[in-house]
Design a protein around this motif. Structure first.
Motif, PDB file in Angstrom:
ATOM      1  N   ALA A  90       1.172   9.467   6.554  1.00  0.00           N
ATOM      2  CA  ALA A  90       1.624   8.790   5.333  1.00  0.00           C
ATOM      3  C   ALA A  90       0.778   7.547   5.065  1.00  0.00           C
ATOM      4  CB  ALA A  90       3.102   8.421   5.452  1.00  0.00           C
ATOM      5  N   ARG A 129       2.542   1.586  -3.419  1.00  0.00           N
ATOM      6  CA  ARG A 129       1.532   2.019  -4.395  1.00  0.00           C
ATOM      7  C   ARG A 129       1.284   3.521  -4.299  1.00  0.00           C
ATOM      8  NH1 ARG A 129      -4.331   1.538  -4.600  1.00  0.00           N
ATOM      9  NH2 ARG A 129      -5.003   1.023  -6.720  1.00  0.00           N
ATOM     10  N   ALA A 130       1.510   4.083  -3.099  1.00  0.00           N
ATOM     11  CA  ALA A 130       1.313   5.515  -2.896  1.00  0.00           C
ATOM     12  C   ALA A 130       2.563   6.320  -3.230  1.00  0.00           C
ATOM     13  CB  ALA A 130       0.904   5.779  -1.454  1.00  0.00           C
ATOM     14  N   GLY A 131       3.634   5.634  -3.671  1.00  0.00           N
ATOM     15  CA  GLY A 131       4.818   6.350  -4.130  1.00  0.00           C
ATOM     16  C   GLY A 131       6.008   6.329  -3.201  1.00  0.00           C
ATOM     17  N   HIS A 132       5.915   5.634  -2.073  1.00  0.00           N
ATOM     18  CA  HIS A 132       7.048   5.558  -1.159  1.00  0.00           C
ATOM     19  C   HIS A 132       8.049   4.507  -1.647  1.00  0.00           C
ATOM     20  CE1 HIS A 132       5.197   8.211   1.795  1.00  0.00           C
ATOM     21  NE2 HIS A 132       4.059   7.581   1.551  1.00  0.00           N
ATOM     22  N   ALA A 147      -2.728   8.578   3.887  1.00  0.00           N
ATOM     23  CA  ALA A 147      -2.669   9.014   2.490  1.00  0.00           C
ATOM     24  C   ALA A 147      -2.518   7.833   1.536  1.00  0.00           C
ATOM     25  CB  ALA A 147      -1.511   9.992   2.296  1.00  0.00           C
ATOM     26  N   ALA A 148      -1.964   6.718   2.041  1.00  0.00           N
ATOM     27  CA  ALA A 148      -1.793   5.515   1.225  1.00  0.00           C
ATOM     28  C   ALA A 148      -3.020   4.613   1.250  1.00  0.00           C
ATOM     29  CB  ALA A 148      -0.565   4.735   1.713  1.00  0.00           C
ATOM     30  N   GLY A 149      -4.070   5.061   1.926  1.00  0.00           N
ATOM     31  CA  GLY A 149      -5.299   4.274   1.960  1.00  0.00           C
ATOM     32  C   GLY A 149      -5.403   3.332   3.132  1.00  0.00           C
ATOM     33  N   MET A 168       0.827  -1.201   0.000  1.00  0.00           N
ATOM     34  CA  MET A 168       0.000   0.000   0.000  1.00  0.00           C
ATOM     35  C   MET A 168       0.866   1.259   0.000  1.00  0.00           C
ATOM     36  SD  MET A 168      -3.212  -0.839  -0.233  1.00  0.00           S
ATOM     37  CE  MET A 168      -4.214   0.509   0.429  1.00  0.00           C
ATOM     38  N   LEU A 169       1.944   1.243   0.788  1.00  0.00           N
ATOM     39  CA  LEU A 169       2.847   2.403   0.818  1.00  0.00           C
ATOM     40  C   LEU A 169       3.587   2.567  -0.511  1.00  0.00           C
ATOM     41  CD1 LEU A 169       4.219   2.033   4.450  1.00  0.00           C
ATOM     42  CD2 LEU A 169       2.910   3.984   3.576  1.00  0.00           C
TER      43      LEU A 169
END
Length: 313
Positions: free
Chosen positions: A158, A21-24, A161-163, A18-19
């Motif tokens: 964070a 996928r959010a760009g981390h 924001a990653a869902g 999930m992180l």
């Protein structure tokens, strides 16, 4: 944010994925078969809302935590000290190690191994499984409750924001006990029957056994001075409805011929009950039966798994 996931099984792959996928920048530290599959195809995340391959790094070496600002610590409770010792030489001074583990004492045990590192406990409410190498399957939920630290708020934002619904709470100890009670009620019964939660609770007398387990857990928690939030009995009653197809982690461990975490679930309640003079017969029976089943050869479990697969087909 650079994130490392130590012990990237079902829980670690879900939150790490999930992180990522959010760009981390995420690295999963996992078993070689998962590392190979992820390097080749990415991490397959099969969830209720999407099914896709997420590109991220993977390694089988604990040294991969190097440079990480956040370490999601997801190993089995049985491996807490040994895994902590493996990552200790490679941890940055400003890293936060977040324990996403079953049980109530892992963060304390990890702090003893990592005295110079910020360690925070977390309560995990998610139903996941590894459906194959590099393939995590999400069955439901996904909330986290994390302990306050100097960076917990930033980490929580964070994750949100990653869902990932995340709350920072001053009563993580109570929340951990609330989760422990759920695990004590369901894990052993699901493991012994090798059935998912929805079918487990349909067994004759099973709900009564679960209520006995809950009552013992609450008595031990009260003696420990723990304030368990919410209505534990109602939470146990609702869990099978929210995750009817989920097998407990203990059931999954036994099905693979692996040692389970039962010593840190029902076994912990038994141990603390003995120290406090509180009888815990229901927890003791479930703990003892799972320990007995752990001694069965792996081949017996594999034959059973093959039979179930044929029956299901």
């Amino acid at each position: 944010m650079k994130v490392a996931v130590m012990g990237a099984g079902a829980v670690g792959c879900y939150y790490g994925g999930m992180l990522a996928r959010a760009g981390h920048e995420v690295v999963l530290i996992a078993r070689p078969q998962h590392v190979e599959a992820i390097a080749r195809d990415g991490l397959r995340m099969e969830t209720r809302s999407f099914d896709e391959h997420v590109r991220l790094a993977a390694s089988s070496e604990p040294s991969a935590v190097q440079g990480a600002q956040l370490v999601l610590f997801c190993v089995k409770s049985t491996d807490t000290e040994s895994a902590g010792a493996q990552i200790r030489p490679h941890l940055p001074a400003d890293a936060l190690v977040l324990c996403l583990q079953n049980g109530v004492d892992n963060a304390d045990r990890l702090r003893a191994v990592l005295p110079e590192t910020a360690v925070a406990a977390a309560v995990v409410y998610v139903a996941t499984e590894m459906a194959g190498p590099g393939h995590v399957k999400h069955h439901g939920r996904g909330e986290l409750v994390i302990e306050p630290s100097s960076t917990s708020e930033a980490v929580a934002q964070a994750l949100i924001a990653a869902g990932v619904p995340t709350e920072v709470s001053g009563n993580v100890r109570g929340a951990l006990w609330a989760k422990l009670i759920l695990n004590c009620a369901y894990n052993a019964v699901s493991a012994i029957a090798q059935l998912p939660y929805g079918k487990t609770v349909q067994g004759v007398g099973v709900k009564d056994v679960m209520r006995d387990v809950v009552a013992e857990c609450l008595a031990v928690a009260k003696a420990e001075g723990v304030q368990v939030p919410g209505d534990a009995v109602a939470a146990v009653d609702k869990l099978a409805d929210s995750m009817p197809n989920q097998y407990s982690s203990t059931a999954q461990d036994l099905a693979r011929g692996k040692r389970s975490e039962i010593d840190y679930l029902n076994g912990l309640v038994v141990k603390r009950g003995e120290a406090l003079g509180i009888a815990t017969p229901a927890n003791r029976v479930l703990w003892a039966l799972v320990k007995l089943m752990e001694s069965r050869p792996a081949s017996v479990w594999l034959q059973g798994a093959a039979h179930r697969a044929v029956t299901a087909a």
